[in-house]
Write an enzyme that holds these catalytic residues in place. Structure first.
Site, PDB file in Angstrom:
ATOM      1  N   CYS A  37      78.119  66.868 141.617  1.00 21.49           N
ATOM      2  CA  CYS A  37      78.747  65.281 141.209  1.00 21.49           C
ATOM      3  C   CYS A  37      80.237  65.425 141.719  1.00 21.49           C
ATOM      4  CB  CYS A  37      79.068  65.100 139.723  1.00 21.49           C
ATOM      5  SG  CYS A  37      80.323  66.399 138.345  1.00 21.49           S
TER       6      CYS A  37
ATOM      7  N   HIS B 215      77.056  57.981 142.224  1.00 23.51           N
ATOM      8  CA  HIS B 215      77.016  59.540 141.990  1.00 23.51           C
ATOM      9  C   HIS B 215      75.878  60.725 142.516  1.00 23.51           C
ATOM     10  CE1 HIS B 215      74.713  59.509 138.362  1.00 23.51           C
ATOM     11  NE2 HIS B 215      73.821  59.168 138.907  1.00 23.51           N
TER      12      HIS B 215
ATOM     13  N   HIS C  55      81.048  65.411 133.739  1.00 25.13           N
ATOM     14  CA  HIS C  55      80.236  64.464 135.440  1.00 25.13           C
ATOM     15  C   HIS C  55      81.020  63.260 135.514  1.00 25.13           C
ATOM     16  CE1 HIS C  55      76.273  63.241 137.630  1.00 25.13           C
ATOM     17  NE2 HIS C  55      77.265  62.332 137.247  1.00 25.13           N
TER      18      HIS C  55
END
Length: 344
Positions: free
Chosen positions: A259, A320, A308
């Site tokens: 991420c 993402h 995240h």
């Protein structure tokens, strides 16, 4: 005439024991017959458990990334210190050679140069103070000796600092190995669970994810959000070019990403350096707490521990790298606990 004897009757205790044993056997047989076989977890149950494991793996991955980043910084600092120590040693040698030349000159004219006595002294600092006070050294010699002392102190400090950083580097490498093992363990558990699914169930899960991603992409591209511009726009365009690239923990491009690897790589393409980890990226700009104020290209931070991060894609969607087993894609911002956005 043969005698007829009545057979011996079993004792009352024996009858009771036999009866109890028989009853127990019948009960066990009945229970065995009626017991339901252990049920295999459903597709949704497996998905829920796997998602949880992937989330835990991602938390460990961000810590792994932090340890990697620290290791790289320490290695650069140690290399710089070692270069400085090497140069400093050369300068110290030159200073000592200069003092040696002075000593040789004085020896030829008679007497022992005080600088020689300095090197023979068990306490050079004390000797220098006394010698200076007694005018036993010329101004040039005093200055040269002070430079030697300063350089010696500087080298000792740099060597000590390098030694401490080497120890820190060893600890960081240990932490790195520990986190890597933790990530691999979580991913291994998740894979075991996925292996319990049939091919049909796996295909159904993949189809669900693909449909959700396509819907998010349509929402993002067809939304009314302000288009990205400037460096944020360049970063977002770079990330869009990587749609479909696989998620790999610890990866930061150009062919695979985790991420924060995706977001840091995307901004690097726009000539903007941001930190490597999601937690550090959370402090890399101005925080935006209202989703309605987000602009395309803003970073979006998820989960309470900020493990995240993605890029805002507009109309309530993010672009993402979700987790292991997926690819860079669009997803609804509501699928994860939103914390805040970050405008770089």
């Amino acid at each position: 005439m043969a005698s007829h004897r009545r057979p011996k009757q079993p004792s009352r205790t024996r009858v009771t024991v036999l009866t109890t044993a028989a009853a127990a056997a019948v009960a066990l047989s009945a229970n065995a017959a009626n017991a339901a076989p252990s049920e295999k977890p459903s597709k949704d149950e497996v998905k829920s458990k796997v998602d949880k494991l992937y989330e835990e793996a991602e938390k460990a991955t961000e810590k792994l990334n932090g340890a990697k980043e620290k290791q790289e910084k320490l290695q650069k600092q140690i290399s710089s210190l070692q270069d400085n120590v090497a140069r400093g040693q050369e300068e110290l040698n030159e200073l000592r050679d200069g003092l040696g030349s002075m000593a040789s000159a004085q020896y030829r004219t008679g007497g022992i140069d005080p600088s020689v006595a300095l090197f023979l002294s068990s306490d050079p600092d004390d000797y220098l103070d006394k010698a200076s006070a007694m005018d036993q050294l010329s101004a040039q010699q005093v200055e040269a000796l002070k430079k030697v002392q300063e350089k010696q102190r500087s080298l000792a400090q740099q060597r000590s600092e390098a030694s401490e950083k080497l120890k820190d580097l060893a600890d960081t490498r240990t932490e790195l190995a520990k986190k890597k093992k933790e990530v691999q363990g979580k991913l291994g558990e998740a894979q075991k669970l996925l292996n319990t699914l049939t091919a049909k169930e796996k295909a159904a899960l993949d189809a669900e994810q693909a449909r959700a991603s396509r819907a998010s992409e349509r929402n993002a591209l067809g939304g009314s959000s302000t288009p990205a511009s400037g460096r944020a726009g360049a970063a977002f365009s770079a990330a869009q070019s990587k749609i479909g690239s696989p998620y790999v923990y610890g990866a930061s491009g150009p062919s695979s990403f985790d991420c924060s690897g995706l977001t840091s790589w995307a901004y690097a393409q726009a000539d903007v350096a941001i930190p490597r980890t999601s937690q550090a990226q959370a402090n890399a700009g101005t925080r935006i707490y209202s989703q309605s104020d987000l602009q395309v290209g803003d970073l979006v931070i998820f989960y309470g521990d900020m493990h995240h991060v993605g890029l805002y894609a507009g109309n309530g969607q993010v672009l993402h790298a979700p987790r292991t087993g997926t690819v860079v894609r669009y997803e609804s911002i509501g699928n994860m606990p939103f914390q805040f956005g970050v405008r770089i």
